[in-house]
Motif scaffolding. Sequence first.
Motif, PDB file in Angstrom:
ATOM      1  N   UNK A  82     -14.497 -34.348 -87.564  1.00  0.00           N
ATOM      2  CA  UNK A  82     -14.313 -35.301 -86.467  1.00  0.00           C
ATOM      3  C   UNK A  82     -15.337 -35.058 -85.359  1.00  0.00           C
ATOM      4  N   UNK A  83     -15.568 -33.809 -85.045  1.00  0.00           N
ATOM      5  CA  UNK A  83     -16.472 -33.470 -83.942  1.00  0.00           C
ATOM      6  C   UNK A  83     -17.897 -33.943 -84.227  1.00  0.00           C
ATOM      7  N   UNK A  84     -18.320 -33.817 -85.495  1.00  0.00           N
ATOM      8  CA  UNK A  84     -19.684 -34.208 -85.859  1.00  0.00           C
ATOM      9  C   UNK A  84     -19.729 -35.598 -86.478  1.00  0.00           C
ATOM     10  N   UNK A  85     -18.644 -36.339 -86.347  1.00  0.00           N
ATOM     11  CA  UNK A  85     -18.569 -37.718 -86.836  1.00  0.00           C
ATOM     12  C   UNK A  85     -18.973 -37.822 -88.307  1.00  0.00           C
ATOM     13  N   UNK A  86     -18.497 -36.865 -89.080  1.00  0.00           N
ATOM     14  CA  UNK A  86     -18.719 -36.885 -90.514  1.00  0.00           C
ATOM     15  C   UNK A  86     -20.066 -36.371 -90.971  1.00  0.00           C
ATOM     16  N   UNK A  87     -20.937 -35.978 -90.033  1.00  0.00           N
ATOM     17  CA  UNK A  87     -22.287 -35.535 -90.403  1.00  0.00           C
ATOM     18  C   UNK A  87     -22.317 -34.037 -90.695  1.00  0.00           C
ATOM     19  N   UNK A  88     -21.466 -33.622 -91.602  1.00  0.00           N
ATOM     20  CA  UNK A  88     -21.392 -32.220 -92.005  1.00  0.00           C
ATOM     21  C   UNK A  88     -20.805 -32.147 -93.406  1.00  0.00           C
ATOM     22  N   UNK A  89     -21.325 -31.203 -94.196  1.00  0.00           N
ATOM     23  CA  UNK A  89     -20.778 -30.925 -95.519  1.00  0.00           C
ATOM     24  C   UNK A  89     -20.149 -29.545 -95.480  1.00  0.00           C
ATOM     25  N   UNK A  90     -18.872 -29.478 -95.856  1.00  0.00           N
ATOM     26  CA  UNK A  90     -18.146 -28.211 -95.795  1.00  0.00           C
ATOM     27  C   UNK A  90     -17.817 -27.740 -97.203  1.00  0.00           C
ATOM     28  N   UNK A  91     -18.217 -26.537 -97.517  1.00  0.00           N
ATOM     29  CA  UNK A  91     -17.884 -25.918 -98.804  1.00  0.00           C
ATOM     30  C   UNK A  91     -16.916 -24.773 -98.557  1.00  0.00           C
ATOM     31  N   UNK A  92     -15.748 -24.832 -99.167  1.00  0.00           N
ATOM     32  CA  UNK A  92     -14.726 -23.797 -99.005  1.00  0.00           C
ATOM     33  C   UNK A  92     -14.918 -22.742-100.088  1.00  0.00           C
ATOM     34  N   UNK A  93     -15.186 -21.517 -99.650  1.00  0.00           N
ATOM     35  CA  UNK A  93     -15.455 -20.442-100.593  1.00  0.00           C
ATOM     36  C   UNK A  93     -14.280 -19.504-100.783  1.00  0.00           C
ATOM     37  N   UNK A  94     -14.579 -18.305-101.225  1.00  0.00           N
ATOM     38  CA  UNK A  94     -13.555 -17.320-101.552  1.00  0.00           C
ATOM     39  C   UNK A  94     -13.061 -16.596-100.303  1.00  0.00           C
ATOM     40  N   UNK A  95     -11.955 -15.890-100.469  1.00  0.00           N
ATOM     41  CA  UNK A  95     -11.432 -15.031 -99.412  1.00  0.00           C
ATOM     42  C   UNK A  95     -12.159 -13.688 -99.492  1.00  0.00           C
ATOM     43  N   UNK A 141     -18.508  -2.686 -81.177  1.00  0.00           N
ATOM     44  CA  UNK A 141     -17.479  -2.555 -82.192  1.00  0.00           C
ATOM     45  C   UNK A 141     -17.332  -3.846 -82.994  1.00  0.00           C
ATOM     46  N   UNK A 142     -16.824  -3.700 -84.205  1.00  0.00           N
ATOM     47  CA  UNK A 142     -16.503  -4.859 -85.039  1.00  0.00           C
ATOM     48  C   UNK A 142     -15.107  -4.687 -85.604  1.00  0.00           C
ATOM     49  N   UNK A 143     -14.468  -5.807 -85.884  1.00  0.00           N
ATOM     50  CA  UNK A 143     -13.165  -5.800 -86.527  1.00  0.00           C
ATOM     51  C   UNK A 143     -13.307  -6.353 -87.939  1.00  0.00           C
ATOM     52  N   UNK A 144     -12.752  -5.659 -88.889  1.00  0.00           N
ATOM     53  CA  UNK A 144     -12.782  -6.110 -90.284  1.00  0.00           C
ATOM     54  C   UNK A 144     -11.538  -6.953 -90.546  1.00  0.00           C
ATOM     55  N   UNK A 145     -11.761  -8.190 -90.948  1.00  0.00           N
ATOM     56  CA  UNK A 145     -10.645  -9.111 -91.165  1.00  0.00           C
ATOM     57  C   UNK A 145     -10.807  -9.827 -92.504  1.00  0.00           C
ATOM     58  N   UNK A 146      -9.688 -10.293 -93.049  1.00  0.00           N
ATOM     59  CA  UNK A 146      -9.697 -11.071 -94.291  1.00  0.00           C
ATOM     60  C   UNK A 146      -9.705 -12.550 -93.927  1.00  0.00           C
ATOM     61  N   UNK A 147     -10.748 -13.239 -94.315  1.00  0.00           N
ATOM     62  CA  UNK A 147     -10.890 -14.652 -93.994  1.00  0.00           C
ATOM     63  C   UNK A 147     -11.505 -15.391 -95.179  1.00  0.00           C
TER      64      UNK A 147
END
Length: 223
Positions: free
Chosen positions: A191-204, A130-136
Amino acid sequence: MTAPYITIAQSEYTYEQVIKKSRFIVSLMRVTDKAAAKAFIERISQANRKANHNVWTYLLGDRDEIQRYSDDGEPAGTAGVPMLEVLKNNGIHDVVAVQTRYFGGIKLGAGGLIRAYAGTMASAVATVGLVQRIERRQLTLTIEYAQYEPLKYWLESQAYSILDTEYATGVTLTVPVNTELVADFVQAVTDHLQGKVTVEVGAVNLFEIPYDKAVTAKTSSLK
């Protein structure tokens, strides 16, 4: 609190088992309208036209506004209703199911038929998942290969789902995050990756994530 929207994990799925020499074959499909449900029932019934029975059921809508079933020659209340109740009792939406029976020569009786149809239906649902459909909000995380395993382990330990992983000069992961928790998530993963990550915030968007639930075969006739 709004009930979660749950459906089967695959668009179409087939499950089979033998009970006292009779073959029970469940064919499942996601649907969103009556025309698609009826077309699927016709297709499966035609493919199994030599079967003794092609019992079917479907329910449509976030609140199961449309519910239909047929016993297709089995004693009334022993086949279509148990199948429908398995879907309803497990909170599953927008699904059509056809359960084909090739009679093996041993009569099951009314109680045996209910257990067979409900049990095979529940086993099919449990097997397909099963899967749950969620808004994220969609977040894209780009890292070097050396950070992949630490990040994957961290995400899993924090109960975040990885919906997609792409491998190129680095690794890019798609992760759905509750909008209210985005800022905390970005800070924590940085913090966990000590800054070695690039995060792009996308749409809902609407996402489907695995839904871990024990599937019950109980019906109104089998408590």
